[in-house]
Design an enzyme around this catalytic site. Sequence first.
Site, mmCIF file in Angstrom:
data_model
loop_
_atom_site.group_PDB
_atom_site.id
_atom_site.type_symbol
_atom_site.label_atom_id
_atom_site.label_comp_id
_atom_site.label_asym_id
_atom_site.label_seq_id
_atom_site.Cartn_x
_atom_site.Cartn_y
_atom_site.Cartn_z
ATOM 1 C CB CYS A 24 -26.913 -4.422 -61.228
ATOM 2 S SG CYS A 24 -26.023 -5.904 -60.822
ATOM 3 C CB CYS A 27 -25.907 -5.082 -57.707
ATOM 4 S SG CYS A 27 -24.777 -4.930 -59.107
#
Length: 99
Positions: A24, A27
Amino acid sequence: MATTFSEMINSSKPVLVDFFATWCGPCKTMEPILKNVKSELGDAASIIKIDVDRNPAAAQAYQVQGVPTLILFKEGKVLWRQSGVIPAKQLAAIIRQYA
């Protein structure tokens, strides 16, 4: 001695849980932000990261549908949650409210 997830979130000090995934992009953006917040708050709060791919049961238990999802716990209760990237100053201010 390893502390379990439930022991950690039942702590009397705030515990921020970062539900993330290695693949991600946002993230990865959160990583330095979380480091900043941790250095700013010191021992006033704990920050733990949970990989949703390795811990699907934890993600499911808290209905985490997107990553990153940040959930703030204190004494086992969810105090605040948000999905997506959040600026360090804003995040630190939110955690301070409960510290």
